[in-house]
Design an enzyme around this catalytic site. Structure first.
Site, PDB file in Angstrom:
ATOM      1  CD  GLU A  74     -43.931 -34.309-116.660  1.00 42.51           C
ATOM      2  OE1 GLU A  74     -43.863 -33.257-116.909  1.00 42.51           O
ATOM      3  OE2 GLU A  74     -44.026 -34.483-115.479  1.00 42.51           O
TER       4      GLU A  74
ATOM      5  CD  GLU B 177     -40.436 -36.162-112.656  1.00 44.14           C
ATOM      6  OE1 GLU B 177     -41.238 -34.639-112.351  1.00 44.14           O
ATOM      7  OE2 GLU B 177     -39.995 -36.206-113.485  1.00 44.14           O
TER       8      GLU B 177
HETATM    9  C1  BG6 Z   1     -42.217 -32.535-114.201  1.00 46.92           C
HETATM   10  C2  BG6 Z   1     -40.593 -32.530-114.893  1.00 46.92           C
HETATM   11  O1  BG6 Z   1     -43.119 -31.962-114.960  1.00 46.92           O
HETATM   12  O2  BG6 Z   1     -42.103 -31.580-112.900  1.00 46.92           O
HETATM   13  C3  BG6 Z   1     -39.469 -32.271-114.028  1.00 46.92           C
HETATM   14  O3  BG6 Z   1     -40.624 -33.853-115.215  1.00 46.92           O
HETATM   15  C4  BG6 Z   1     -39.875 -30.770-113.394  1.00 46.92           C
HETATM   16  O4  BG6 Z   1     -38.488 -31.955-114.948  1.00 46.92           O
HETATM   17  C5  BG6 Z   1     -40.934 -31.356-112.315  1.00 46.92           C
HETATM   18  O5  BG6 Z   1     -38.724 -30.599-112.352  1.00 46.92           O
HETATM   19  C6  BG6 Z   1     -41.233 -30.122-111.347  1.00 46.92           C
HETATM   20  O6  BG6 Z   1     -41.510 -29.016-111.959  1.00 46.92           O
HETATM   21  P1  BG6 Z   1     -40.644 -27.609-111.746  1.00 46.92           P
HETATM   22  O7  BG6 Z   1     -41.258 -26.556-112.842  1.00 46.92           O
HETATM   23  O8  BG6 Z   1     -41.139 -27.258-110.631  1.00 46.92           O
HETATM   24  O9  BG6 Z   1     -39.541 -27.980-111.778  1.00 46.92           O
END
Ligand code: BG6
Length: 469
Positions: free
Chosen positions: A165, A369
């Site tokens: 990201e 993700e």
């Molecule tokens: C992504 C990241 O943006 O979102 C992760 O790569 C992150 O590191 C995930 O944990 C979810 O976001 P959050 O803020 O809910 O942990």
């Protein structure tokens, strides 16, 4: 487009899960690991820090066994740069090298393909002290680090991701620690840092192809379709602006080695354009990814900028404040429901995103993700009834199958997260995993691992190659 018959998921589809080092491992200063910017950043009040996290550093065998039980074909994790190079460059830490070697062996023992992110937000603090990504020497440090990873793990790791990201690091720098408020022109500096990261990425891709001809490497930005707030032509133009600045700047550079022209005109207009040194564009042109990995949580909606001081606003992800005077104004999408944390849920937008990326670049895609953060509850009978998570994945996986049928080449799905870990800003109570980690924000308890209902659901889904949802 409606399809009467859907294409099946490919037989060798990489079903798996995803995590990152600092959110999962703990052992933040053990066995010679140097601090990262995350370790030394001020963390959000009222939630835990990342010192112990899910203690995966000590429990990785148990965790990998559970992933294997779920039937994982792949596991996407990140290597903590400062575990390998405590100072960011210079001397290597043998214990750090050993940890990931053992982890990779453990995965391969169960036939799980390791997918390695080289850098997931946790820049070694020693490099930050020397200017971080503002300093061109960090490009060399990253190349050296990449070389060390290829030398040590290239015999076993076939899938590499450069930077997680990068677009979020630039667009939301305050939240990840890349923004140095003391700089005279922080916003301009960020795009200089961005340029250096893009160079570092290109160099790592070139080196990977030279050193490991059978391995594959790609970028891992966060990409989501951008909707116009209405059918007004000006809103569509604003959506196009935001898509260029948020999404395509990063992928056009990774794939074609050039700045996206809309994003570049925005940088020039704002006075943010980076200094490009002689030879930089050649380097950028040499780096070619073999695939595109991307993270998708939600879509975004923007409208025309009114330039009235109110362009900045919350959008699809309550976390993100979006807007850019003269380019676009943040907006919410009235057609979408949100998660407990205010993130808009948009499975159809996922299909559109897959189609858009593939139409632009014609490279195989892997989702690294996608997931739902929620306050899961461990019941007295030892179960975690996270039906909402299954429902979320059901709808998103259906859209992958539709995209496959649309002709998009997708070769893997590694949702966030394989196991509970600490959220970037909302602590350990915001859970994403298929495996529950029994801890609270400030009470680590025994960090016991518990199979959630979604664990069994995902196990069946993988066994049926995505058929039983
Ligand atoms: C992504 C990241 O943006 O979102 C992760 O790569 C992150 O590191 C995930 O944990 C979810 O976001 P959050 O803020 O809910 O942990």
């Amino acid at each position: 487009m409606l399809h009467k018959q859907l294409n099946a998921f490919p037989e060798d589809f990489l079903w798996g899960g995803s995590t990152s080092a600092y959110q999962l491992e703990g052992a933040w200063d053990e066995d010679g690991k140097g601090p990262s910017v995350i370790d030394l950043a001020n963390h959000v009040e009222g939630v835990t820090d990342f010192k112990v996290a899910s203690d995966h550093y000590h429990m990785y065998k148990e965790d990998v066994a559970l992933m294997a039980e779920m039937g994982f074909k792949a596991y996407r994790f990140s290597i903590a740069w400062s575990r390998i190079y405590p100072q960011g460059d210079g001397a290597v830490n043998p214990k750090g090298l050993e940890f990931y070697s053992l982890l990779i062996d453990e995965l391969l023992k169960y036939g799980i393909e390791p997918i390695v992110t080289m850098y997931h937000f946790d820049l070694p603090y020693a490099l930050e002290e020397r200017g971080g990504w503002s300093n061109r020497a960090t490009i060399d440090a990253f190349e050296q680090y990449a070389k060390t990873l290829y030398e040590n793990y290239g015999d076993r790791v076939k899938w590499w991701l450069t930077i997680n990201e990068q677009n979020m690091l630039i667009l939301h720098p305050g939240s990840i620690g890349t923004l140095n408020e003391n700089m005279t022109d922080p916003q301009k500096e960020l795009y200089q840092q961005n340029h250096h990261m893009l160079l570092a990425q290109a160099k790592a891709m070139v080196l990977c192809h030279q050193m490991l001809p059978d391995a594959k490497i790609g970028p891992a930005p966060n990409i989501g379709v951008i909707y116009p707030a209405s059918s007004k032509p000006e809103d569509m133009l604003a959506a196009d602006n935001y898509a260029a600045i948020r999404n395509w700047l990063y992928l056009d550079m990774a794939v074609y080695g050039r700045y996206n022209h809309i994003a570049w005109s925005y940088l020039v207009e704002k006075g943010y354009q980076p200094v490009i040194e002689e030879g930089d564009m050649e380097i950028l042109g040499q780096g070619h990814p073999d695939f595109i990995a991307f993270n998708y949580y939600t879509s975004q909606t923007v409208g025309e900028s009114k330039n009235d001081g109110n362009d900045y606003s919350h959008t699809g992800d309550q976390h993100e404040i979006v807007g850019e005077p003269g380019a676009y104004r943040g907006s919410v999408n009235p057609n979408l429901q949100t998660t407990e944390f205010g993130w808009e849920i948009d499975p159809v937008g996922f299909r559109t995103t897959l189609r858009q990326i593939y139409s632009r670049y014609h490279l195989p895609l892997i989702v690294t993700e996608n997931g739902l953060g929620a306050f899961d509850k461990l019941e007295d009978d030892g179960t975690v009834n996270d039906e909402y998570r299954m429902d979320f994945f059901r709808k998103h996986i259906e859209q992958i199958q539709l995209a496959l049928t649309d002709g998009v080449e997708v070769f893997g799905f590694c949702p966030w997260s394989a196991i509970d870990l600490v959220s970037t800003h909302q602590g350990s109570s915001k859970r994403y995993g298929f495996i529950y980690v029994d801890r609270e924000e400030f009470d680590l308890k025994e960090l016991r691992r518990v199979r959630k209902n979604s664990f069994y659901w995902y196990q069946k889904l993988i066994a049926s190659r995505g058929e039983i949802r």
